[in-house]
Scaffold this active site. Sequence first.
Site, short mmCIF file in Angstrom:
data_model
loop_
_atom_site.label_atom_id
_atom_site.label_comp_id
_atom_site.label_asym_id
_atom_site.label_seq_id
_atom_site.Cartn_x
_atom_site.Cartn_y
_atom_site.Cartn_z
N LYS A 160 0.73 -1.16 -0.15
CA LYS A 160 -0.12 -0.15 -0.08
C LYS A 160 0.75 1.28 -0.06
CE LYS A 160 -0.44 -0.06 4.93
NZ LYS A 160 -1.27 0.18 6.28
N TYR A 206 14.07 31.16 2.37
CA TYR A 206 12.92 31.87 2.78
C TYR A 206 13.39 32.31 4.34
CZ TYR A 206 9.93 30.71 -1.30
OH TYR A 206 9.58 30.76 -2.34
#
Length: 388
Positions: free
Chosen positions: A41, A268
């Site tokens: 999965k 940033y």
Amino acid sequence: MGQWFGGRPAWAEIDLEAIAANVAALQRHLSGPTQLMAVVKANAYGHGAEMVARTALESGATWLGVNTVDEGVQLRRAGLTAPILVLGHCPPQEAAKVVANHLTPTVTTLETALALASDSAERGLATPVHLKVDTGMGRYGLLPEEVVAFARRVAALPSLRLEGLWTHFATADEADKSFTWQQFRVYQAVVRRLEEDGLVFPLRHVANSAATIDLPETHLDLVRCGLSIYGLYPSPQTSRTVPLRPALALKAHLARVCRLPAGASVGYGRTWVAPRPSVIALVPLGYADGYRRALSNRGVALVRGQRVPVIGRVSMDQLTVDVSSVPDVRSDDEVVLIGRQGEAEIAADEVADMLGTINYEVTTAIAARLPRVYWRGGEVVRVQTLLE
Ligand SMILES: Cc1ncc(COP(=O)(O)O)c(C=O)c1O
């Protein structure tokens, strides 16, 4: 030029030989008839579902486990024909897709059972189904006292076939196994009550990686292994009796190397300011690729076999490392964020520790847009990019 695999100069490298060796090691740990399900999965925990599933099946696994119906359909479309169990909740709306794609659903509600029965009958099929008992995880499944009546109802639907009965452990990876044994006893009691009623399930399964490794008594007919297939241990408390080898590395080529004067800032928010003249390098991979922003000013990378710090904020598509301590760094040099380079290694576990999370989250975070490069026998056997 560094090696170019297509797509972009950043990629996840998957060692299929490690996957094969891990499956074989787990298989050796099982007794006789116990089958192995490879839980693939979440894009095989970030490793790429199709190639992992193929490799696991070639190496001895007989089942695949997914969470959603679409994950199962994706594997069918890739041509895989092995039985696929949908472990997650299956709403009635998904029934037609389950039946059409020969998936094996986990059924816990009558609505879904009836929808599956109707779609199976229309196609003249007898769809195998697995029931899930909630023995203590408390997420979904039938309560122990509900199982017998529910199983009788499903058994009465001629187009469904009761095949599996399973539960999931909440604490198998912890040192104290008492709750796991309690769950196991509740599960075994349900099995006995069903058998007294003539309801026999040929596939009884409860064990995840931790229980497979540490609790052989819980192996029963099938074990469901996810993390261990990928070469990682579920916790520090899980014993190392089954030898596992990590299959995944996260790599890139440096996109730019530049000198900064003392006082220059990076990224940033200007959270890193050069304390002295520095050499910095740009890694063209960021949090949208699964390298978490929480690793800003905390992560480490390998360049020319040396550990270097991630500096400034990790951006969406890129991050920066300080390579001042490494001689002769060039643009295009390989940089490793998870995996080995020479003698040095950054394990997924180390990244998880830095983030205060578990290795499962580190590998499953690796985004679909990052190319997957599959190695086997010393060569690249497949490259999967966003476009291919
Ligand atoms: C129902 C179920 N079975 C098995 C597994 C595999 O667990 P692990 O990756 O710890 O082996 C999972 C994963 O979360 C799961 O949800």
